[in-house]
Scaffold this motif. Structure first.
Motif, PDB file in Angstrom:
ATOM      1  N   ALA A   1       0.634  -1.044  -0.032  1.00 46.09           N
ATOM      2  CA  ALA A   1       0.091  -0.146  -0.183  1.00 46.09           C
ATOM      3  C   ALA A   1       1.031   1.313   0.020  1.00 46.09           C
ATOM      4  O   ALA A   1       0.349   2.263  -0.309  1.00 46.09           O
ATOM      5  CB  ALA A   1      -1.081   0.111   1.155  1.00 46.09           C
ATOM      6  N   ALA A   2       2.133   1.193   0.328  1.00 44.63           N
ATOM      7  CA  ALA A   2       2.924   2.377   0.602  1.00 44.63           C
ATOM      8  C   ALA A   2       4.466   2.013   0.290  1.00 44.63           C
ATOM      9  O   ALA A   2       4.749   0.795   0.279  1.00 44.63           O
ATOM     10  CB  ALA A   2       2.827   2.928   1.875  1.00 44.63           C
ATOM     11  N   LEU A   3       5.207   2.830  -0.139  1.00 48.92           N
ATOM     12  CA  LEU A   3       6.689   2.597  -0.236  1.00 48.92           C
ATOM     13  C   LEU A   3       7.201   2.112   1.111  1.00 48.92           C
ATOM     14  O   LEU A   3       6.687   2.397   2.253  1.00 48.92           O
ATOM     15  CB  LEU A   3       7.463   3.961  -0.403  1.00 48.92           C
ATOM     16  CG  LEU A   3       6.970   4.677  -1.826  1.00 48.92           C
ATOM     17  CD1 LEU A   3       7.330   6.168  -1.968  1.00 48.92           C
ATOM     18  CD2 LEU A   3       7.896   3.705  -3.076  1.00 48.92           C
ATOM     19  N   PRO A   4       8.271   1.258   1.290  1.00 44.38           N
ATOM     20  CA  PRO A   4       8.840   0.843   2.285  1.00 44.38           C
ATOM     21  C   PRO A   4       9.317   2.099   3.237  1.00 44.38           C
ATOM     22  O   PRO A   4       9.824   3.169   2.840  1.00 44.38           O
ATOM     23  CB  PRO A   4      10.139   0.155   1.787  1.00 44.38           C
ATOM     24  CG  PRO A   4       9.970  -0.211   0.492  1.00 44.38           C
ATOM     25  CD  PRO A   4       9.166   1.022  -0.038  1.00 44.38           C
TER      26      PRO A   4
ATOM     27  N   LEU B   1       0.955   5.310  -8.657  1.00 49.58           N
ATOM     28  CA  LEU B   1       1.801   5.019  -9.927  1.00 49.58           C
ATOM     29  C   LEU B   1       2.667   3.909 -10.027  1.00 49.58           C
ATOM     30  O   LEU B   1       3.025   3.170 -10.582  1.00 49.58           O
ATOM     31  CB  LEU B   1       2.391   6.418 -10.783  1.00 49.58           C
ATOM     32  CG  LEU B   1       3.089   6.163 -11.859  1.00 49.58           C
ATOM     33  CD1 LEU B   1       2.136   5.729 -12.849  1.00 49.58           C
ATOM     34  CD2 LEU B   1       3.950   7.501 -11.994  1.00 49.58           C
ATOM     35  N   TRP B   2       3.390   3.982  -8.752  1.00 44.44           N
ATOM     36  CA  TRP B   2       4.321   3.001  -8.153  1.00 44.44           C
ATOM     37  C   TRP B   2       3.513   1.535  -8.108  1.00 44.44           C
ATOM     38  O   TRP B   2       4.092   0.559  -8.502  1.00 44.44           O
ATOM     39  CB  TRP B   2       5.085   3.130  -7.035  1.00 44.44           C
ATOM     40  CG  TRP B   2       5.944   2.329  -6.270  1.00 44.44           C
ATOM     41  CD1 TRP B   2       7.180   1.793  -6.724  1.00 44.44           C
ATOM     42  CD2 TRP B   2       5.739   1.675  -4.992  1.00 44.44           C
ATOM     43  NE1 TRP B   2       7.678   0.927  -5.937  1.00 44.44           N
ATOM     44  CE2 TRP B   2       6.751   0.613  -4.711  1.00 44.44           C
ATOM     45  CE3 TRP B   2       4.749   1.586  -3.997  1.00 44.44           C
ATOM     46  CZ2 TRP B   2       6.787  -0.250  -3.573  1.00 44.44           C
ATOM     47  CZ3 TRP B   2       4.634   0.744  -2.967  1.00 44.44           C
ATOM     48  CH2 TRP B   2       5.818   0.011  -2.702  1.00 44.44           C
ATOM     49  N   ARG B   3       2.364   1.650  -7.398  1.00 36.11           N
ATOM     50  CA  ARG B   3       1.718   0.558  -7.260  1.00 36.11           C
ATOM     51  C   ARG B   3       1.402  -0.300  -8.539  1.00 36.11           C
ATOM     52  O   ARG B   3       1.227  -1.387  -8.812  1.00 36.11           O
ATOM     53  CB  ARG B   3       0.507   0.585  -6.322  1.00 36.11           C
ATOM     54  CG  ARG B   3       0.761   1.041  -4.885  1.00 36.11           C
ATOM     55  CD  ARG B   3      -0.369   1.302  -3.887  1.00 36.11           C
ATOM     56  NE  ARG B   3      -0.991   0.015  -3.592  1.00 36.11           N
ATOM     57  CZ  ARG B   3      -2.080  -0.516  -3.828  1.00 36.11           C
ATOM     58  NH1 ARG B   3      -2.867   0.388  -4.492  1.00 36.11           N
ATOM     59  NH2 ARG B   3      -2.546  -1.816  -3.724  1.00 36.11           N
ATOM     60  N   GLN B   4       0.867   0.676  -9.473  1.00 35.27           N
ATOM     61  CA  GLN B   4       0.487   0.109 -10.751  1.00 35.27           C
ATOM     62  C   GLN B   4       1.763  -0.112 -11.690  1.00 35.27           C
ATOM     63  O   GLN B   4       1.817  -1.356 -12.267  1.00 35.27           O
ATOM     64  CB  GLN B   4      -0.085   1.533 -11.635  1.00 35.27           C
ATOM     65  CG  GLN B   4      -1.418   1.835 -11.281  1.00 35.27           C
ATOM     66  CD  GLN B   4      -1.750   2.959 -11.835  1.00 35.27           C
ATOM     67  OE1 GLN B   4      -1.212   3.453 -12.947  1.00 35.27           O
ATOM     68  NE2 GLN B   4      -3.077   3.912 -11.201  1.00 35.27           N
ATOM     69  N   TYR B   5       2.798   0.195 -11.486  1.00 35.62           N
ATOM     70  CA  TYR B   5       4.366  -0.098 -11.860  1.00 35.62           C
ATOM     71  C   TYR B   5       4.538  -1.693 -11.419  1.00 35.62           C
ATOM     72  O   TYR B   5       5.028  -2.557 -12.381  1.00 35.62           O
ATOM     73  CB  TYR B   5       5.281   0.749 -11.625  1.00 35.62           C
ATOM     74  CG  TYR B   5       6.360   0.792 -12.503  1.00 35.62           C
ATOM     75  CD1 TYR B   5       6.800   0.895 -13.847  1.00 35.62           C
ATOM     76  CD2 TYR B   5       7.603   0.254 -11.724  1.00 35.62           C
ATOM     77  CE1 TYR B   5       7.783   0.707 -14.406  1.00 35.62           C
ATOM     78  CE2 TYR B   5       9.132  -0.031 -12.463  1.00 35.62           C
ATOM     79  CZ  TYR B   5       8.917   0.432 -13.819  1.00 35.62           C
ATOM     80  OH  TYR B   5      10.207   0.322 -14.299  1.00 35.62           O
TER      81      TYR B   5
END
Length: 411
Positions: free
Chosen positions: A326-329, A401-405
């Motif tokens: 759900a979020a960046l580390p 965008l990161w999650r989609q990536y």
């Protein structure tokens, strides 16, 4: 006659008594131990820099001096000095503490500092150094662990203890490949050379870090700066592991974990760690670990041609199973106390975030983003400000965008 003798004896007794009283009441001879020890340390420092074995041996007990000089013989030094910080004397014995400051020639922009504990003895009116060791919980210096062997590369200096010269040469070759690879990605001014320390074992590596060996088991390498702060390498089989000033970075190898890597993994480790050396001056307390470690991994894998599924197997397993982060580390995810899978996902998530920026905005913007985050005065607002000013997005938009990536590359 007898009376005269009595008077003479009385007079002599009185003179002796007065002399004794004057002696008791006068100043005691000054204790020159402090000045003598300072001079002793200066003589030893001069002998180290002059490669003067006889002069070095003259400053210490015979056996200890021979060993100490032999351990240092191959280390290329530009400076070496002691500052006496404490002295406790008991008769002809003493203990002292001192700050050692030294520079490796051609590599250190400023001196490295190390706290030392010395045991001293006095014989025939002269002080000698019986032992010179790390003080308290201070980390070892490499030469504390045995005779140092030095191997020079085109862009590297490899110093090892208990390692064959040919193995040290292999590290120099890897480092010589890593330095141009890092410079191709990160062209912001850096020294473009590295010092690699290769101790005998995991336990010896931990000694150089002043930390328990258990915290570095499975860690292939770390990078430390001038204050001993370590950027850990990843414990994954494929990878390895601030301050505004970086006068003396060292890459420290764990020979146990490093030895089980393949050729590609070994190169990634050295390139990753060299990236930490190159970026340290731009890596500050404002820089989150997902960015510093992710960027180092991005440089490490940049020219390897490996697909994301091969580089990020733990994250691929999670995403394929429907568990997209759900979020960046956060920084806690990179702790050594975390389980191996969680730690691997943290590194992989940071790498994918940096890869996303390079793919979506370009490599120049990725470097600009890294610098902008590090230039912030504090952690709060650093990433948010760089996202806004450099990438023209928001944390929420970037995370989505990161999650989609992740789903597109790993799902």
């Amino acid at each position: 006659m007898a009376g005269r003798r009595s008077a003479s004896r009385a007079g002599l007794s009185l003179v002796l008594l007065l002399a004794a009283l004057v002696g008791c009441g006068g100043r005691a001879a000054p204790d020159t131990a402090d000045a003598d020890v300072r001079q002793l340390l200066q003589r030893r420092a001069t002998a180290v820099l002059d490669r003067d074995e006889a002069g070095f041996r003259a400053t210490g007990d015979a056996a200890a001096a021979v060993t100490g000089f032999a351990n240092l013989r191959d280390v290329p030094l530009a400076s070496w000095s002691y500052r006496l910080t404490g002295l406790h004397r008991s008769g002809d014995s003493a203990t002292a503490t001192a700050e050692l400051r030294y520079r490796i020639e051609g590599y250190d922009a400023a001196p490295v500092s190390a706290d030392r504990a010395l045991r001293l003895t006095r014989a025939a009116g002269a002080w000698h150094i019986a032992s010179d060791e790390p003080a308290g919980k201070a980390a070892d210096q490499l030469w504390d662990q045995g005779p140092v062997t030095a191997v020079r590369g085109e862009h590297s200096l490899v110093l090892g203890v208990g390692q064959p010269r040919e193995r040290l040469r292999s590290f120099a070759d890897l480092a010589d490949h890593a330095v141009p690879a890092v410079s191709d990605a990160w062209d912001t001014g850096w020294a473009r050379h590295v010092v690699v320390l290769v101790p005998k074992s995991l336990e010896a590596m931990a000694g150089l870090l002043g930390a328990p060996a258990s915290g570095y088991r499975g860690i292939a390498a770390v990078t430390i700066g001038e204050v001993g702060e370590a950027n850990p390498g990843s414990p994954r089989p494929e990878t390895g592991g601030g301050s505004a000033k970086a006068p003396a970075d060292r890459i420290i190898v764990n020979p146990d974990a490093y030895g089980v890597l393949g050729d590609f993994g070994k190169q990634v480790v050295l390139t990753h760690e060299t990236t930490h050396v190159a970026t340290r001056a731009r890596t500050t307390g404002a820089t989150p670990l997902w960015l510093s470690e992710g960027y180092a991994d991005w440089v490490g894998y940049r020219s390897g041609g490996r697909a994301p599924r091969r580089v990020a197997p733990e994250l691929e397993r999670a995403v394929s199973g429907g568990h997209v982060p759900a979020a960046l580390p956060d920084d806690a995810d990179f702790g050594f106390s975390a389980d191996a899978a969680r730690l691997a996902r943290a590194y992989e998530g940071g790498w994918m975030a940096c890869r996303l920026i390079a793919d979506h905005w370009g490599e120049v913007r990725l470097n600009d983003f890294y610098r902008a985050v590090g230039e912030h005065r504090e952690r709060a607002g650093a990433v948010e400000g760089a996202l806004r000013d450099v990438l023209h997005t928001t944390p929420q938009e970037f995370t989505e965008l990161w999650r989609q990536y992740l789903e597109g590359q790993l799902g």
